[in-house]
Write an enzyme that holds these catalytic residues in place. Structure first.
Site, PDB file in Angstrom:
ATOM      1  N   PHE A 128     -96.998   2.780 -66.912  1.00 58.38           N
ATOM      2  CA  PHE A 128     -97.088   4.242 -67.021  1.00 58.38           C
ATOM      3  C   PHE A 128     -96.970   4.865 -65.645  1.00 58.38           C
ATOM      4  O   PHE A 128     -97.799   4.624 -64.761  1.00 58.38           O
ATOM      5  CB  PHE A 128     -98.414   4.658 -67.670  1.00 58.38           C
ATOM      6  N   ASP A 213     -98.060   2.116 -57.336  1.00 58.43           N
ATOM      7  CA  ASP A 213     -98.519   3.370 -57.947  1.00 58.43           C
ATOM      8  C   ASP A 213    -100.048   3.344 -58.014  1.00 58.43           C
ATOM      9  O   ASP A 213    -100.639   2.583 -58.795  1.00 58.43           O
ATOM     10  CB  ASP A 213     -97.888   3.504 -59.347  1.00 58.43           C
ATOM     11  N   LYS A 242    -104.287  12.476 -59.103  1.00 61.63           N
ATOM     12  CA  LYS A 242    -105.599  12.448 -59.769  1.00 61.63           C
ATOM     13  C   LYS A 242    -106.786  12.652 -58.812  1.00 61.63           C
ATOM     14  O   LYS A 242    -107.081  13.773 -58.417  1.00 61.63           O
ATOM     15  CB  LYS A 242    -105.747  11.138 -60.549  1.00 61.63           C
TER      16      LYS A 242
HETATM   17  C1  LIG Z   1    -100.481   5.117 -62.820  1.00 62.70           C
HETATM   18  C2  LIG Z   1    -100.073   6.518 -63.145  1.00 62.70           C
HETATM   19  N1  LIG Z   1     -98.961   7.037 -62.585  1.00 62.70           N
HETATM   20  C3  LIG Z   1     -98.563   8.295 -62.849  1.00 62.70           C
HETATM   21  C4  LIG Z   1     -99.271   9.107 -63.692  1.00 62.70           C
HETATM   22  C5  LIG Z   1     -98.799  10.510 -63.975  1.00 62.70           C
HETATM   23  O1  LIG Z   1     -99.691  11.424 -63.448  1.00 62.70           O
HETATM   24  P1  LIG Z   1     -99.676  12.959 -63.938  1.00 62.70           P
HETATM   25  O2  LIG Z   1    -100.218  12.966 -65.319  1.00 62.70           O
HETATM   26  O3  LIG Z   1    -100.564  13.659 -62.945  1.00 62.70           O
HETATM   27  O4  LIG Z   1     -98.289  13.423 -63.884  1.00 62.70           O
HETATM   28  C6  LIG Z   1    -100.434   8.624 -64.288  1.00 62.70           C
HETATM   29  C7  LIG Z   1    -101.219   9.461 -65.220  1.00 62.70           C
HETATM   30  O5  LIG Z   1    -102.034   9.028 -65.966  1.00 62.70           O
HETATM   31  C8  LIG Z   1    -100.853   7.298 -64.011  1.00 62.70           C
HETATM   32  O6  LIG Z   1    -101.943   6.784 -64.574  1.00 62.70           O
END
Ligand SMILES: Cc1ncc(COP(=O)(O)O)c(C=O)c1O
Length: 387
Positions: A128, A213, A242
């Site tokens: 994700f 990430d 976040k």
């Molecule tokens: C590992 C990871 N990358 C990217 C994202 C995307 O973040 P956003 O919802 O702020 O766009 C998330 C969101 O849960 C995430 O957990």
């Protein structure tokens, strides 16, 4: 009737206010919030220092433009660079923008050194990285991409833990390997340190960039500032979001000097990214997380919590299959679908959230009190005993 698009299956509850680890619902009930906006409110709700800085910045300057120098952003980027592997930072507004920018940075780097065909990104299947078009195709998940074609090309995938497939998927066109250091939505699956080291070695050998990430697992959540730090591996590019804003929308990409060299003037931009309000809050969140003993306390308190969750698991082995994760990024994997269990926890005033593989995600604020952890343990134990 709600005029909001039905892209969420929302729980039938709303909240009036929050304080620290607690939320106060419109129905008058008080809930222990171990979702915290899905690892966003790293310092809990209504932290007095964040309220103070946001109010004071709001009276001075909200927004200008990246066409001008933003001193709060300069300060924030410097602090992040001093604290981490990074030499340079670019600010965005969300996690998905950060991962998308990370992809752009990797491609642009190879373009800038005369290798424009080295542009494919290798990712974990069903990972994700957010919801923009490139990010959903980076995830390699049918559920996320269905109906959103045509496919965004440029991504290859391997199954989590399948080292043979990983090696087979690498070609001369692979520009970067992008993985979540700990898969969040995918079920709180930790990449072991030795695998991170292996990834770094492969990347070094094949001239590939390593993107980790840390949108969900970073910013102290595991007890280290970044989840990868324990492995001693140095990535090239790290998208964050976040927790760094403590509830204010901030995304950022941290990177080393080498890859930053491709990002010359005009290659990327953002209207809102790095605005004075966000930067003022981000600076304060970072200062608090950087205080002596802050991370140490997360390690100590989360160990206590994990140990007791494991005791509950041993008591109820037919309900709980595994306690996953690190620090305060916790997954309680059940043997069966977790929906009803989450509902029961909520009826007992503990908020948690689902992840894949029957996992219940437990995400307390990083400054959670031991008494609040005990309260959650009591509720989980009670729900198990009546389940
Ligand atoms: C590992 C990871 N990358 C990217 C994202 C995307 O973040 P956003 O919802 O702020 O766009 C998330 C969101 O849960 C995430 O957990």
């Amino acid at each position: 009737m709600s005029h909001l698009v039905k892209n969420y299956n929302r729980k039938k509850i709303s909240f009036r206010s929050g304080k620290g680890s607690y939320l106060f619902a419109s129905n008058g009930k008080k809930y222990l919030d171990f979702v915290q906006g899905i690892a966003v409110n790293s310092l809990g709700h209504a932290h007095p220092k964040l309220i103070k800085i946001l109010s004071s910045q709001a009276k001075k300057l909200w927004h200008i433009s990246n066409a001008f120098i933003i001193p709060e952003g300069e300060k924030f980027a410097k602090k992040l660079a001093q604290k981490t592997f990074a030499d340079f930072v670019i600010f965005q507004n969300s996690g998905t923008e950060a991962t998308e920018t990370a992809i752009k940075i990797a491609r642009r780097y190879f373009y800038s050194i005369g290798k424009p065909k080295k542009n494919r990104i290798l990712c974990v299947k069903n990972s994700f990285h957010g919801r923009t078009l490139a990010a959903i195709y980076a995830s390699g998940s049918k559920k996320m991409t269905e109906g959103f074609g045509p496919k965004v090309d440029g991504f290859d995938h391997f199954e989590f833990g399948d080292h043979k497939a990983l090696k087979k998927s690498i070609t001369s066109k692979t520009a970067a390997i992008m993985v979540e250091t700990i898969m969040g939505e995918g079920g709180i699956k930790v990449i072991p340190d030795w695998c991170l080291k292996g990834l770094r070695e492969i990347c070094n050998k094949k001239n590939i960039l390593l993107i980790l990430d840390e949108v969900q697992c970073g910013i102290g959540r595991t007890g280290d500032f970044f989840a990868f730090e324990k492995s001693k591996v140095k990535p090239d590019i790290v998208p964050i979001a976040k927790g760094i804003g403590g509830g204010f929308p901030i995304g950022a990409v941290l990177m080393n000097k080498k890859v930053a060299s491709g990002m010359t003037a005009g290659t990327h931009g953002s209207t809102f990214g790095g605005n004075p309000l966000a930067m003022a809050v981000g600076n304060t969140v970072l200062d608090i997380i950087s205080k002596k003993n802050f991370l140490q306390n997360i390690k100590k308190n989360s160990k206590y919590f994990h140990d007791h969750l494991n005791k509950i698991k041993e008591k109820f082995p037919k309900i709980i299959k595994e306690v996953r994760g690190r620090g305060f990024l916790i997954g309680l994997q059940l043997h069966k679908d977790q929906t009803n269990f989450i509902k029961k926890l909520m009826q007992n005033r503990l908020l948690t959230i689902r992840a894949s593989e029957n996992v219940i995600r437990i995400l307390p604020p990083l400054n959670v009190k031991k008494s609040e952890l005990d309260e959650a343990l009591k509720i989980i134990n009670e729900v198990c005993s009546k389940y």
